[in-house]
Enzyme design. Structure first.
Site, PDB file in Angstrom:
ATOM      1  N   SER A 163       3.989   7.984   4.814  1.00  0.00           N
ATOM      2  CA  SER A 163       3.210   8.727   3.695  1.00  0.00           C
ATOM      3  C   SER A 163       2.587  10.072   4.227  1.00  0.00           C
ATOM      4  CB  SER A 163       2.279   7.730   3.067  1.00  0.00           C
ATOM      5  OG  SER A 163       1.253   7.619   4.322  1.00  0.00           O
TER       6      SER A 163
ATOM      7  N   TYR B 109       2.738   3.782   6.383  1.00  0.00           N
ATOM      8  CA  TYR B 109       1.488   4.954   6.542  1.00  0.00           C
ATOM      9  C   TYR B 109       2.001   6.041   7.249  1.00  0.00           C
ATOM     10  CZ  TYR B 109      -2.801   7.064   8.242  1.00  0.00           C
ATOM     11  OH  TYR B 109      -3.968   7.769   8.681  1.00  0.00           O
ATOM     12  N   ASN B 110       2.729   5.541   8.229  1.00  0.00           N
ATOM     13  CA  ASN B 110       3.346   7.010   8.981  1.00  0.00           C
ATOM     14  C   ASN B 110       4.354   7.636   7.929  1.00  0.00           C
ATOM     15  OD1 ASN B 110       2.563   5.664  11.296  1.00  0.00           O
ATOM     16  ND2 ASN B 110       4.354   4.999  11.884  1.00  0.00           N
TER      17      ASN B 110
END
Length: 304
Positions: free
Chosen positions: A197, A194-195
């Site tokens: 992306s 997530y980070n």
């Protein structure tokens, strides 16, 4: 060449620091004056066409309501069509003159083309594109699976949408709103993909801002922990941050639309989370220790 590199290594940093000390006060004053001008000349979005991806809940839903209060025409995009219809009905009640609903998966190139084309075909123009759709999964790297879908939605979804929207936004001198995250630089454990992306998303749109120049405005938003489906339930306990205060989605959405209409380059909401960014820049060892401490009490489950 080696001598030049050594000279730059020795001289450039102290010279830059000295220049900042002298130039920062007048720069901040000029920045304040420009912010006053942007407040006075804030864009009126009444009857302007706005596409919002990920509009079925959370930040996207409340951004739709905020645009609706200002009289904007909306195209709401998400995978849950039934939920979109509920959001569309409320947006109409709040003041939007017309709202259409388009079911689409932003991770698929052809579906992004479809909702851009459908919106322009229906309304004849496009003024704002809000790239909001996103997903989050909490896992240690060793335990992660289905990792490609996070990048497909969070990064490629905004790339595809923007690619097809650009010709129409150029015509209208429109704007792109990028809902990224402080995770792009906060680098929270258990959110590695997530980070990544979100960091990719910011770098991509910063490059586009230079390429587009004044033709298309780009506001990059880095929210902290905002009240939404993502943060409800077990997300904060899973990442060992149950103490983190959660910001109101409604307040965040209002700040986003305000910032977009003023033409701001960046918005961090809530603003206090910028402290983490400066900690990372100025005290990277302390910053990493704080993040690592979140995992100290995790029992070791990995087997050789």
């Amino acid at each position: 060449m080696d001598l030049l590199q050594k000279l730059l290594n020795i001289v450039l940093l102290p010279l830059t620091f000295t220049a900042i000390l002298f130039l920062l006060p007048p720069f901040l004053f000029l920045k304040y004056l420009f912010s006053l001008k942007r407040n006075i000349c804030s864009e009126n979005v009444a009857n302007k066409v706005v596409i919002i991806t990920g509009a079925s809940s959370g930040i996207g839903e409340h951004i739709a309501y905020e645009y609706a209060r200002r009289g904007a025409i909306l195209a709401l995009v998400a995978r849950r069509e039934n939920r979109l219809q509920i959001v569309a009905n409320k947006a109409r009640e709040l003041g939007s003159p017309e709202v259409i609903v388009i079911r689409a998966d932003v991770s698929k190139d052809e579906e992004c083309k479809h909702f851009i084309d459908e919106t322009v075909k229906h309304f004849g123009r496009l003024n704002h594109l809000v790239n909001n759709a996103g997903v989050v999964r909490v896992d240690l790297f060793e335990d992660s699976f289905d990792i490609a879908s996070i990048m497909d939605i969070n990064f490629w979804g905004s790339v595809y949408s923007t690619h097809y929207a650009v010709p129409h936004l150029r015509k209208s001198k429109g704007k792109i709103v990028v809902i990224s995250s402080v995770a792009a630089w906060f680098c929270t454990p258990k959110l590695s993909f997530y980070n990544a992306s979100k960091a990719a998303q910011i770098c991509f749109f910063e490059s586009l801002r230079v390429e587009f120049g004044p033709d298309i405005g780009i506001t990059i938003v880095t929210p902290g922990v905002i009240e939404s489906e993502m943060t409800q339930g077990q997300l904060l306990p899973k990442i060992e941050m149950p103490w983190m205060p959660v910001e109101s989605t409604k307040r965040c959405a209002k700040a986003i639309v305000d910032s977009t209409c003023k033409g701001d380059m960046y918005l961090t909401k809530p603003s206090w989370v910028r402290v983490g960014f400066w900690m990372r820049v100025l005290c990277p060892e302390v910053f990493e220790w704080c993040l690592h401490s979140m995992l100290v009490n995790r029992p070791c489950t990995r087997q050789n």
